[in-house]
Design an enzyme around this catalytic site. Structure first.
Site, PDB file in Angstrom:
ATOM      1  CB  SER A 118       2.683  -7.928   1.283  1.00  0.00           C
ATOM      2  OG  SER A 118       1.597  -7.933   2.175  1.00  0.00           O
ATOM      3  CB  THR A 161      -0.938  -0.023   1.232  1.00  0.00           C
ATOM      4  OG1 THR A 161      -1.816  -1.122   1.071  1.00  0.00           O
ATOM      5  CG2 THR A 161      -1.753   1.246   1.367  1.00  0.00           C
ATOM      6  CB  THR A 212       0.830  -3.358   6.443  1.00  0.00           C
ATOM      7  OG1 THR A 212      -0.492  -3.339   5.900  1.00  0.00           O
ATOM      8  CG2 THR A 212       1.478  -2.002   6.319  1.00  0.00           C
ATOM      9  CG  ASP A 213      -2.635  -7.230   4.076  1.00  0.00           C
ATOM     10  OD1 ASP A 213      -2.918  -6.440   5.001  1.00  0.00           O
ATOM     11  OD2 ASP A 213      -3.370  -7.398   3.080  1.00  0.00           O
TER      12      ASP A 213
HETATM   13  C1  SIN Z   1      -0.301  -5.329   1.107  1.00  0.00           C
HETATM   14  O1  SIN Z   1      -0.014  -5.944   2.135  1.00  0.00           O
HETATM   15  O2  SIN Z   1       0.423  -5.339   0.083  1.00  0.00           O
HETATM   16  C2  SIN Z   1      -1.572  -4.548   1.035  1.00  0.00           C
HETATM   17  C3  SIN Z   1      -1.962  -3.965   2.333  1.00  0.00           C
HETATM   18  C4  SIN Z   1      -0.981  -2.965   2.890  1.00  0.00           C
HETATM   19  O3  SIN Z   1       0.137  -2.757   2.434  1.00  0.00           O
HETATM   20  O4  SIN Z   1      -1.387  -2.324   3.894  1.00  0.00           O
END
Ligand code: SIN
Length: 330
Positions: free
Chosen positions: A63, A17, A96-97
């Site tokens: 991710s 993100t 973040t995932d």
């Molecule tokens: C991801 O993990 O690529 C999408 C969600 C995020 O980065 O918060």
């Protein structure tokens, strides 16, 4: 008056993100990994005052789509940068995932002693009050700080410094989305200043037995999630199918009598690791749920982090009798 030479930081970008874009101003609908990190850097003007930066893109994806090959590509790139005298520290941008999974994997396998700091964002770069620019700014500041050397993989999100071993995403909406629970964070950031509170105790990076060049294919390990009336046949199937099975148990890694019977009757080679599905507490050896000592307790590791350590342990041929100690050390 002598001026200190400016630090040089390498940024390994992988997507997420932080590099996401959508309708101008909106935070909820967007696609991750669609922008380059260079375009985000241009929106953080003061970042160039912290350090000279060079970006290396390893991949550009959500991710949830990170593969084993991507993980090893990040390892190879980070270790190249460790050897490259032009760089003082490394930042990795990531979704973040699954950031905590990549962070723990790298914490176990990287032969890197330079500061190495992961970051990401909850809001895409095109959202109002995007959090990525500040997170990136602080990650660069920490990577340029010699206090972060030999600390293992760190992560900076929302003014907080986490160890790559312990951080967990706990919120799917807020920008302050990560936690470490009982161990507490490694420290805090105030703008570009880092205030460290404690050092990671468990083995990592240069102190890890997995931080070697030779990279075997990772063992196949899956997670069995325990709930009231969870299907014991599914566990029996998984034990026949995978090299290792992580039990995400209730309470301190607990399960029903039916599941206990499957485990006690199992005589095959798959390693069974017991974890807790809870955020706090730990799974220890249990004379009640595992009197025959057929499982390895993973202590505070979450099911998905225990999976990574189990994959590495099996891939590198750690003998069964060393597994108990391994989960106490890492
Ligand atoms: C991801 O993990 O690529 C999408 C969600 C995020 O980065 O918060």
């Amino acid at each position: 008056m002598e001026t200190k030479p400016k630090k040089r930081i390498a940024i390994i970008s992988t997507g997420g993100t932080i590099a996401g874009s959508g309708r101008m101003g909106e935070a909820a609908t967007y696609r991750a990994g669609t922008l380059s990190v260079e375009s985000i850097l241009s929106s953080v003007s003061s970042i160039q005052e912290l350090a000279d930066l060079e970006v290396f893109s390893v991949c550009s994806k959500d991710s949830n789509d990170i593969t084993e090959e991507d993980l090893f590509r990040i390892k190879v790139k980070a270790e190249e940068l460790e050897q490259d005298d032009r760089f003082d520290g490394i930042v990795i941008t990531h979704g973040t995932d699954t950031l905590e999974e990549t962070a723990f994997f790298l914490n176990l396998v990287l032969n890197v002693s330079k500061p190495i700091v992961m970051t990401g964002a909850m809001r895409p770069a095109t959202a109002t009050s995007a959090d990525g620019p500040m997170n990136l700014y602080q990650a660069v500041a920490l990577a340029a700080n010699p206090k972060a050397e030999k600390m293992g993989v760190l992560a900076v999100l929302s003014d907080t410094i986490y160890s790559g071993r312990d951080l967990t995403k706990v919120n799917s909406i807020k920008t302050d989305a990560f936690e470490v629970g009982d161990p507490g964070p490694i420290g805090y950031m105030q703008d570009d200043k880092a205030y460290l509170i404690h050092a990671p105790y468990r083995r990592h990076t240069i102190y890890s037995r997995f931080a070697i060049e030779q990279i075997p294919r990772l063992a196949r390990v899956e997670i069995y999630y325990v709930h009231a009336q969870s299907d014991p046949d599914l566990l029996a199937y998984m034990l026949e199918t995978y090299d290792g099975v992580i039990i995400a148990g209730s309470g301190s890694g607990n399960y029903s009598q039916e599941i206990r019977e499957v485990i006690e009757n199992y005589t095959g080679p798959a390693l069974i690791v017991r974890t807790s599905r809870l955020l706090e507490g730990a799974a220890f050896e249990s004379p009640v749920f595992d009197p025959l000592k057929k499982t390895i307790p993973a202590h505070r590791l979450s099911p998905h982090k225990a999976r990574i350590l189990t994959q590495l342990a099996l891939s590198y041929g750690v003998p069964r009798e060393e597994m108990l100690a391994l989960f106490r050390e890492y």
